[in-house]
Design a protein around this motif. Sequence first.
Motif, mmCIF file in Angstrom:
data_model
loop_
_atom_site.group_PDB
_atom_site.id
_atom_site.type_symbol
_atom_site.label_atom_id
_atom_site.label_comp_id
_atom_site.label_asym_id
_atom_site.label_seq_id
_atom_site.Cartn_x
_atom_site.Cartn_y
_atom_site.Cartn_z
ATOM 1 N N ALA A 91 6.235 7.508 0.557
ATOM 2 C CA ALA A 91 6.105 7.066 1.947
ATOM 3 C C ALA A 91 7.433 6.566 2.510
ATOM 4 O O ALA A 91 7.569 6.390 3.715
ATOM 5 N N ALA A 106 -8.915 0.275 0.156
ATOM 6 C CA ALA A 106 -8.432 1.653 0.140
ATOM 7 C C ALA A 106 -8.520 2.303 1.510
ATOM 8 O O ALA A 106 -7.626 3.056 1.912
ATOM 9 N N SER A 107 -9.604 2.024 2.260
ATOM 10 C CA SER A 107 -9.753 2.629 3.586
ATOM 11 C C SER A 107 -8.676 2.112 4.541
ATOM 12 O O SER A 107 -8.103 2.883 5.326
ATOM 13 N N SER A 151 -5.753 1.011 3.618
ATOM 14 C CA SER A 151 -4.486 1.583 3.157
ATOM 15 C C SER A 151 -4.287 2.984 3.716
ATOM 16 O O SER A 151 -3.172 3.347 4.127
ATOM 17 N N ARG A 152 -5.361 3.779 3.723
ATOM 18 C CA ARG A 152 -5.237 5.138 4.250
ATOM 19 C C ARG A 152 -4.909 5.124 5.736
ATOM 20 O O ARG A 152 -4.103 5.932 6.227
ATOM 21 N N ILE A 153 -5.510 4.206 6.483
ATOM 22 C CA ILE A 153 -5.233 4.105 7.917
ATOM 23 C C ILE A 153 -3.782 3.694 8.148
ATOM 24 O O ILE A 153 -3.077 4.257 9.003
ATOM 25 N N GLU A 156 2.852 7.645 9.167
ATOM 26 C CA GLU A 156 3.248 9.048 9.170
ATOM 27 C C GLU A 156 3.224 9.652 10.567
ATOM 28 O O GLU A 156 3.937 10.624 10.828
ATOM 29 N N HIS A 201 0.817 -1.205 0.000
ATOM 30 C CA HIS A 201 0.000 0.000 0.000
ATOM 31 C C HIS A 201 0.852 1.257 0.000
ATOM 32 O O HIS A 201 0.332 2.365 -0.091
ATOM 33 N N ILE A 251 -14.264 3.890 10.007
ATOM 34 C CA ILE A 251 -14.619 3.590 8.615
ATOM 35 C C ILE A 251 -15.825 2.652 8.548
ATOM 36 O O ILE A 251 -16.075 2.002 7.531
ATOM 37 N N GLN A 296 -1.303 4.154 6.149
ATOM 38 C CA GLN A 296 -0.462 5.289 5.778
ATOM 39 C C GLN A 296 -0.414 6.315 6.909
ATOM 40 O O GLN A 296 0.653 6.850 7.244
ATOM 41 N N THR A 297 -1.563 6.589 7.514
ATOM 42 C CA THR A 297 -1.629 7.542 8.631
ATOM 43 C C THR A 297 -0.794 7.052 9.808
ATOM 44 O O THR A 297 -0.069 7.831 10.448
#
Length: 538
Positions: free
Chosen positions: A345, A431-432, A434-436, A442, A340, A457, A438-439
């Motif tokens: 990243a 996708a949801s 993946s965003r988590i 970071e 992801h 979500i 990624q967060t």
Amino acid sequence: MTQYNVLLVEDEIPARTVFRQFIEERSDLFTLIGEAEDGMDGLKLFLEHKPELIVTDITMPGMNGLEMLREIENSGERPPQVIILTCHQDFHYAQQAIHLKASSYLIKDDCLSDPGLLARTMEQLAFQADSLGESREKQLQLEQQVRLSEIEIEQSLFLDMLRSPAAESKWLRRLEEAQLPLSGSRFHALLLELDRCSLRFPVDQLEELKLWQFAGVNVLKEILGSIGPHKVIALDKGRFLAVYTDALPERPGFLEQVLQSITANLKMNCFGLQCLFGRGLQSWPEALKHLASAPYPFFYRGGESLAIEELEEGLCFGPIPEPLNQFWYKVLKKALLEPHLNTSALEQERSLLLRQAAEQHWDPERIKSLYLRVFLDMSHAAIGTSGGAELEAALRKQLELCQTFSAVHEKTCSYFHKLQLLQEGGKRIDASISRIIQTMREDLSYPYKLEELAASINYSVPYFSAMFKKAAGESFVQYLTRLRIEKATLLLLTTDLKTFEISESIGFENYRSFNRIFKKETGVSPSDYRRNAAGVQE
């Protein structure tokens, strides 16, 4: 005088329009049989019409002018007369410096300021052709054999100085003749090198390299000529060394101006360093030798102005301590294997590795080996021998060309992306989720909770857990713990933060919990880990 067929090869439409008008104004003598916007189309038109004269640019997308001329020479057809157009200032010196089978070299700006220049040159070539007849080719070859190359003379003198101390005094006299200070006054040196990843030709094709070296020398001479006495040497593999004096104590933005001029004129990227020498040239031959022959002067730094003492220190490299080599291998591999993520990243890992490698002067070849080892391990695990061998071979060649740390990192990430595309039956990642993920990567300082993330979500906890494991390859708790411990080890190795500050920055609710989990995962306490690593580096 007979009628001459002419082929015009130029990629820029405005320039092509103007040159077409110049040719058509002499329709009594020349017939324009076709126009091409690159070397490939030019070659096709030549083979179809076999014109007596070609007017061509050098730098074009795809096949450039030199490649086209080489293909024409290899075709076995009667070679045409050739007028080379160029943007490079003082390119008329090319008649003495470049061994190309061209009849004339013209600067585009000169043609535009003197609308009759191109036609007069073409008419002169037509007259010469009628006069020479069958002996034309032999005459041209004889002229090429007797041309002297100023660049090659300067290069030979400098290389002789590198190889033999006895030649040093001869080279210093050459500098003195150029009014450069042998003693007392300070002077500057510029070390420049074309980016091999942006070259329009393989670096081992000497004919093309000589042309671009000559163009680069002319650009540098034009810039330095307005500053003071100077000497420019074209070295091997697209590298240039310029020595010059400057009456101004500082010239802000000068190196950036030089790099921009090289890029604009040669249409290739370039790396550069500017060095200040505190005394005359007679005191610094060894330092200049070291600078000119350094294998990786731009690997960790570029675009900077430094004192020669500072630069020389940065040109001495050493091995990567094995524990740190293993650590960074694991960090890079795990980061790349998470599908992801994209290359952006990886910026944190890249910047921290760059910082430590630059501070400790790790050998660039060892850095390349580290990245290649990561890629090879992943390619064998991911697809075996199906399609991976070609990518491995291609990456090896690309890494050989890389002159900077950033290029090594970016090339490896790019080829790993290609590797992922080769994999069959790849999983589609939610996708949801993946965003988590990624967060989380970071910002590890937040106290993430499984139930809270699932609710954010609108997933049930069991479904969220299953989808998370599918995306990350491990459970939520395992993944979060691994990220935090990896970040902690990274901070322990690369910063002076206290352990309780590291604990807070990666989201542990209390210091004791951090100590306990860190020791469980690594076998030692955070303090011992840092102490052991420092001992290895010493």
